[in-house]
Write a protein that holds these residues in place. Structure first.
Motif, mmCIF file in Angstrom:
data_model
loop_
_atom_site.group_PDB
_atom_site.id
_atom_site.type_symbol
_atom_site.label_atom_id
_atom_site.label_comp_id
_atom_site.label_asym_id
_atom_site.label_seq_id
_atom_site.Cartn_x
_atom_site.Cartn_y
_atom_site.Cartn_z
ATOM 1 N N ARG A 186 0.955 0.152 -4.383
ATOM 2 C CA ARG A 186 0.767 -1.239 -3.952
ATOM 3 C C ARG A 186 0.126 -2.068 -5.060
ATOM 4 N NH1 ARG A 186 -1.592 -0.517 2.098
ATOM 5 N NH2 ARG A 186 -1.882 -2.782 1.948
ATOM 6 N N ALA A 240 2.971 -2.927 -7.309
ATOM 7 C CA ALA A 240 3.813 -3.978 -6.722
ATOM 8 C C ALA A 240 3.117 -5.335 -6.823
ATOM 9 C CB ALA A 240 4.120 -3.634 -5.263
ATOM 10 N N TRP A 241 1.826 -5.355 -6.556
ATOM 11 C CA TRP A 241 1.063 -6.615 -6.652
ATOM 12 C C TRP A 241 1.117 -7.153 -8.073
ATOM 13 C CZ3 TRP A 241 -2.985 -8.452 -9.527
ATOM 14 C CH2 TRP A 241 -3.588 -9.626 -9.080
ATOM 15 N N ASN A 285 -6.994 0.785 1.748
ATOM 16 C CA ASN A 285 -5.812 0.288 2.462
ATOM 17 C C ASN A 285 -5.600 -1.208 2.333
ATOM 18 O OD1 ASN A 285 -4.975 2.754 3.437
ATOM 19 N ND2 ASN A 285 -6.512 2.686 5.070
ATOM 20 N N THR A 326 7.908 4.331 -7.873
ATOM 21 C CA THR A 326 8.365 2.943 -7.991
ATOM 22 C C THR A 326 9.640 2.881 -8.823
ATOM 23 O OG1 THR A 326 6.080 2.234 -7.887
ATOM 24 C CG2 THR A 326 7.634 0.625 -8.724
ATOM 25 N N GLY A 358 -0.340 5.946 -2.641
ATOM 26 C CA GLY A 358 0.036 4.729 -1.920
ATOM 27 C C GLY A 358 -0.719 3.518 -2.435
ATOM 28 N N GLU A 413 -4.043 -5.467 -1.761
ATOM 29 C CA GLU A 413 -3.611 -6.846 -2.025
ATOM 30 C C GLU A 413 -4.773 -7.813 -1.813
ATOM 31 O OE1 GLU A 413 -2.091 -4.822 0.141
ATOM 32 O OE2 GLU A 413 -0.240 -4.263 -0.887
#
Ligand code: SF4
Length: 396
Positions: free
Chosen positions: A239, A242-243, A194, A389, A235, A197
């Motif tokens: 992320r 996206a990072w 979780n 995405t 999930g 990032e």
């Protein structure tokens, strides 16, 4: 999502195909990498480690390294790219620098001729100036295992249960001081799924060349912990994507790179090359000289029904001779059936190409099985995250 097909009996055409031809349809003739396990011992005792022999101090005799070097000379005689020699499992540096240098020596003529490239996967806790000098002298590429910032690295501990974090960072600092590039690999368990990032910010701040993210798997003796599920890992990868998008100058993430290559090849019409790429047999040589194929994790595994996955021993046969007979091994033939089953029934096959052999065995007890927690969390989840995405980007 379409359910991958359960393990099916071999198709008629597969049964009619000569075993050697079937093997060559799936598995490359010449390995791109050879894994050497110079010791099963590790100075750490990470809670998720899959190695049953990590407390046993075995040391590869020089004769084994010499035999592997002779084999690699034979494999590279006809030219082609260098064979990557990966020193791995338990902690290769626990051998001591002098012994490690002795094992590197037989490969030196091949390395000088550009026929081998060394790599070591290490926990970095033992790296000092003299190790860096050895890595530089032999062109050894360094991969460091670190699971993230202090809190996320808590399961990497020594035999007294003390966190290894500060010692790992000290080793990384030493690599940097000596100008040695390094990659990192992190094991991502349920605890740190979780916080991608924070994990990626930290790993990028280390100054590494690339980042590998291994979602925790069930293999070897690490079979009791629940592994992350598909929903959580979709999930996670979304992320990570996206990072990566937000940090174009950050080190590449290995798994995203692979997906990017696949998509590029699909776009520019070279995807048949992706589809033609055959699995690397990955000969893995234990300290005793015993060789297992397909998955390094199978080494040091007790499996009487498969003679502990032994394909041969380099003190008695060359790697080329062992590979020439590989199609006769029951577990290799089972894996080929598993690949045929994946191709027949899985919508992710085009990208995945059938994934890892070891995970099938450790999760299902057979190589003919198809879907595993590993392929769900790494192959399938990554594709689903990328598709999500893209859908969101298109809708925006
Ligand atoms: S290993 Fe790959 S092809 Fe096989 S079931 Fe898993 S995702 Fe599908």
């Amino acid at each position: 999502m379409q359910e991958p097909a359960p393990a099916q009996p071999e198709t008629c055409s597969a049964l009619l195909e000569p075993p050697r031809a079937r093997y060559r349809r799936w598995i490359a003739d010449r390995p791109r990498q050879v894994v050497l396990q110079p010791t099963t011992f590790c100075n750490l005792d990470c809670s998720y480690c899959y190695l049953p022999g990590r407390g046993v101090k075995t040391t590869m005799p020089l004769q084994v390294a010499e035999a592997v070097a002779r084999s690699v000379a034979e494999l590279t005689d006809a030219g082609g790219p260098p064979v990557r020699i990966i020193w791995h499992a338990g902690e290769p540096l626990a051998l001591g620098r002098t012994r490690f240098a002795e094992l590197l020596a037989p490969f030196e003529p091949l390395r000088a001729a550009g026929r081998v490239q060394h790599a070591v996967q290490t926990n970095a806790t033992l790296i000092n100036r003299r190790w860096c000098d050895l890595f530089t002298a032999h062109g050894v590429r360094v991969g460091v295992s670190i699971d993230g910032p202090r809190a996320l690295n808590a399961r990497r501990v020594d035999r007294a249960g003390r966190p290894a974090f500060d010692r790992i960072l000290r080793g990384i600092d030493t690599l940097r001081e000596h100008g040695l590039p390094f990659s990192v690999i992190s094991v991502v368990g349920r605890e740190n799924l979780n916080a991608p990032e924070a994990l990626l910010d930290f790993l990028a701040s280390l100054g590494c060349r690339s980042i590998g993210l291994n979602i925790e798997e069930q293999e070897g003796v690490n079979t009791s912990r629940a592994t992350p599920d598909l929903h959580d890992t979709v999930g996670f990868w979304a992320r990570v994507l996206a990072w990566s998008h937000a940090h174009p100058d950050a080190p590449p993430v290995r798994e995203l790179d692979r997906l990017g290559t696949y998509l590029r090849m699909t776009r520019d019409g070279t995807r048949p090359q992706w589809e033609d790429a055959r699995h690397d047999p990955i000969p893995t040589v234990a300290a005793s000289g015993d060789v297992v194929l397909l998955s390094p994790e199978l080494a040091d595994t007790t499996a009487p029904a498969h003679d502990d996955f032994r394909a041969g021993n380099v003190l008695q046969q060359s790697l080329a001779a062992i590979l020439a007979d590989a199609h006769r091994l029951r577990y290799v033939a089972e894996f080929l059936t598993g690949l045929d089953n994946c191709r027949a029934g899985c919508e992710f096959f085009d990208f995945c190409r059938g994934s890892q052999a070891g995970n099938r065995y450790f999760e299902h007890g057979t190589f003919t099985a198809t879907e595993t927690a590993y392929c769900r969390s790494t192959e399938q989840a990554l594709v689903l995250a990328a598709a999500d995405t893209t859908r969101k980007d298109t809708a925006a």
